[in-house]
Design a protein around this motif. Sequence first.
Motif, PDB file in Angstrom:
ATOM      1  N   ASN A 134      35.168  76.475  86.729  1.00 60.12           N
ATOM      2  CA  ASN A 134      35.263  74.891  88.497  1.00 60.12           C
ATOM      3  C   ASN A 134      36.885  74.341  88.580  1.00 60.12           C
ATOM      4  OD1 ASN A 134      34.281  72.708  89.896  1.00 60.12           O
ATOM      5  ND2 ASN A 134      32.503  72.139  88.628  1.00 60.12           N
ATOM      6  N   PRO A 135      36.607  74.502  89.853  1.00 61.11           N
ATOM      7  CA  PRO A 135      38.046  74.065  90.377  1.00 61.11           C
ATOM      8  C   PRO A 135      38.641  72.908  89.955  1.00 61.11           C
ATOM      9  CG  PRO A 135      37.146  75.261  92.183  1.00 61.11           C
ATOM     10  CD  PRO A 135      36.052  75.364  90.792  1.00 61.11           C
ATOM     11  N   GLU A 136      37.417  72.212  89.882  1.00 64.47           N
ATOM     12  CA  GLU A 136      37.409  71.230  90.323  1.00 64.47           C
ATOM     13  C   GLU A 136      37.851  70.267  88.405  1.00 64.47           C
ATOM     14  OE1 GLU A 136      33.715  69.572  91.657  1.00 64.47           O
ATOM     15  OE2 GLU A 136      34.176  69.427  94.071  1.00 64.47           O
ATOM     16  N   LYS A 137      37.648  71.453  87.252  1.00 62.45           N
ATOM     17  CA  LYS A 137      37.586  70.838  85.998  1.00 62.45           C
ATOM     18  C   LYS A 137      38.338  71.117  85.051  1.00 62.45           C
ATOM     19  CE  LYS A 137      33.430  70.115  83.524  1.00 62.45           C
ATOM     20  NZ  LYS A 137      32.617  70.247  83.223  1.00 62.45           N
ATOM     21  N   LEU A 138      39.469  72.156  86.071  1.00 60.71           N
ATOM     22  CA  LEU A 138      41.222  72.355  85.711  1.00 60.71           C
ATOM     23  C   LEU A 138      42.348  71.584  85.499  1.00 60.71           C
ATOM     24  CD1 LEU A 138      39.689  76.387  86.838  1.00 60.71           C
ATOM     25  CD2 LEU A 138      39.421  75.435  84.045  1.00 60.71           C
ATOM     26  N   ALA A 139      42.099  70.346  85.506  1.00 58.35           N
ATOM     27  CA  ALA A 139      43.876  69.936  86.286  1.00 58.35           C
ATOM     28  C   ALA A 139      44.602  69.616  84.873  1.00 58.35           C
ATOM     29  CB  ALA A 139      43.001  68.466  86.938  1.00 58.35           C
ATOM     30  N   GLY A 140      43.137  69.279  83.312  1.00 59.37           N
ATOM     31  CA  GLY A 140      43.767  69.279  82.662  1.00 59.37           C
ATOM     32  C   GLY A 140      44.869  69.857  82.071  1.00 59.37           C
ATOM     33  N   VAL A 141      44.561  72.211  82.193  1.00 60.27           N
ATOM     34  CA  VAL A 141      45.276  72.216  81.837  1.00 60.27           C
ATOM     35  C   VAL A 141      46.233  73.438  82.939  1.00 60.27           C
ATOM     36  CG1 VAL A 141      43.692  73.672  79.980  1.00 60.27           C
ATOM     37  CG2 VAL A 141      42.977  74.422  81.916  1.00 60.27           C
TER      38      VAL A 141
END
Length: 297
Positions: free
Chosen positions: A288-295
Motif C-alpha cells: 500500500n503506497p500510503e503505508k511506506l513512508a517509514g521505509v
Amino acid sequence: MSGDAGPRPSGTGEAERRFVEHRGLLYAVAYRVLGSVTDAEDVVQDAWLRWSRQDTAGVADAEGYLVRTTTRLAIDRLRSARVRREAYVGPWLPEPLLTGPDVTENVLLADSVSTAMLVVLESLSPLERAVFVLGEVFGYSHAETARCVGRSDAAVRQIAHRAKKAVEARRRRYDTDQATRLRATERFLAACAGGDLRALMEVLAPDVTMVSDGGGLTGAPRKPVHGAERVARAVTVLFRRRPDGATARVVPVNGGPGIVVLAAGTPVLAGVLHLVDGAVATIHMVSNPEKLAGVAP
C-alpha cells in the motif's frame, strides 16, 4: 532510538530543548501503540503543540507529562483508527519502519517493534495496548502507567495482567537470531529476483503463510496465502510486477532484516520474514503506497 525518533517540532527555546530530549521516547511509544508511522508522527506533533502552549517552566517531570500526553492522544487516535480499519480492503498490517542497530541489537526492543508483535497487539483494546506497551516494553510501573492512562493503580494492574495473558496466548515464537534471519532473507530475495521457484521453496516452511497489505490499491492478494508452493508462486508474481528499473535490497525493518523494493527512489514494497527453526514460517508484505513512508531512504 535510530530510525525510531519521529518528527522534530518547530519552535525555539527551553521548551523545545526539553521536548526534543524526550522526542525519541514519545515516538517509540506512539508507534507501538498505533502501528502507524503517519499516526505516530501526528501524535508526537500534537503533543508538541500542547507542550508549547503550556507554562513548561513549572513542569518538574517533563518525561512524565509528555508520555502521559502522548499516550492519551495515541489511545484516542487508535480508537478512531479502528473504526476506519473496518472498511479497509484486504488484510491490515502495521506500517513498516526502518530501524537502527540500537533497536536491532536489543532483543526486547526488536521484539516489541516487530510486525509479528504489532499484529498481535491489534487484538487488544486501545487501553490494553497502551498499558502493555508502557509496562512490558518501556518498564513503567503500574503507578506510572496509571497516571498516563488516567486509571487507578488497581485497575491498571488488572488491565496489564489481562493484556499480557492475551498477548502470550496469541503470539507465535519466532527465531530471534539475527544472523540466521539475515541469511534467510538474502536467500529469499535472491530467489525472488531470479524468479527461481525451486530455490524459493527451499527457504519456506511447508506451512508458511503470507499476509499482503495492499489496501486495495495494488495487486496484493486480499486474503492470506498458505502453503509453500502457493506462497512461492504469489511472491514471484509480486516481484514480476515491480516497476521497470526497480531495485530490491535488504535493510533493517522493524527490528530485523527486511526487504524494501524502490522505484525511482520511492518504496513500492516492504517485506519482513519470520522464521521457525530456520525456515520462513510467516511473511508480511506491505505494498500500500500510503503505508511506506517509514521505509523511504
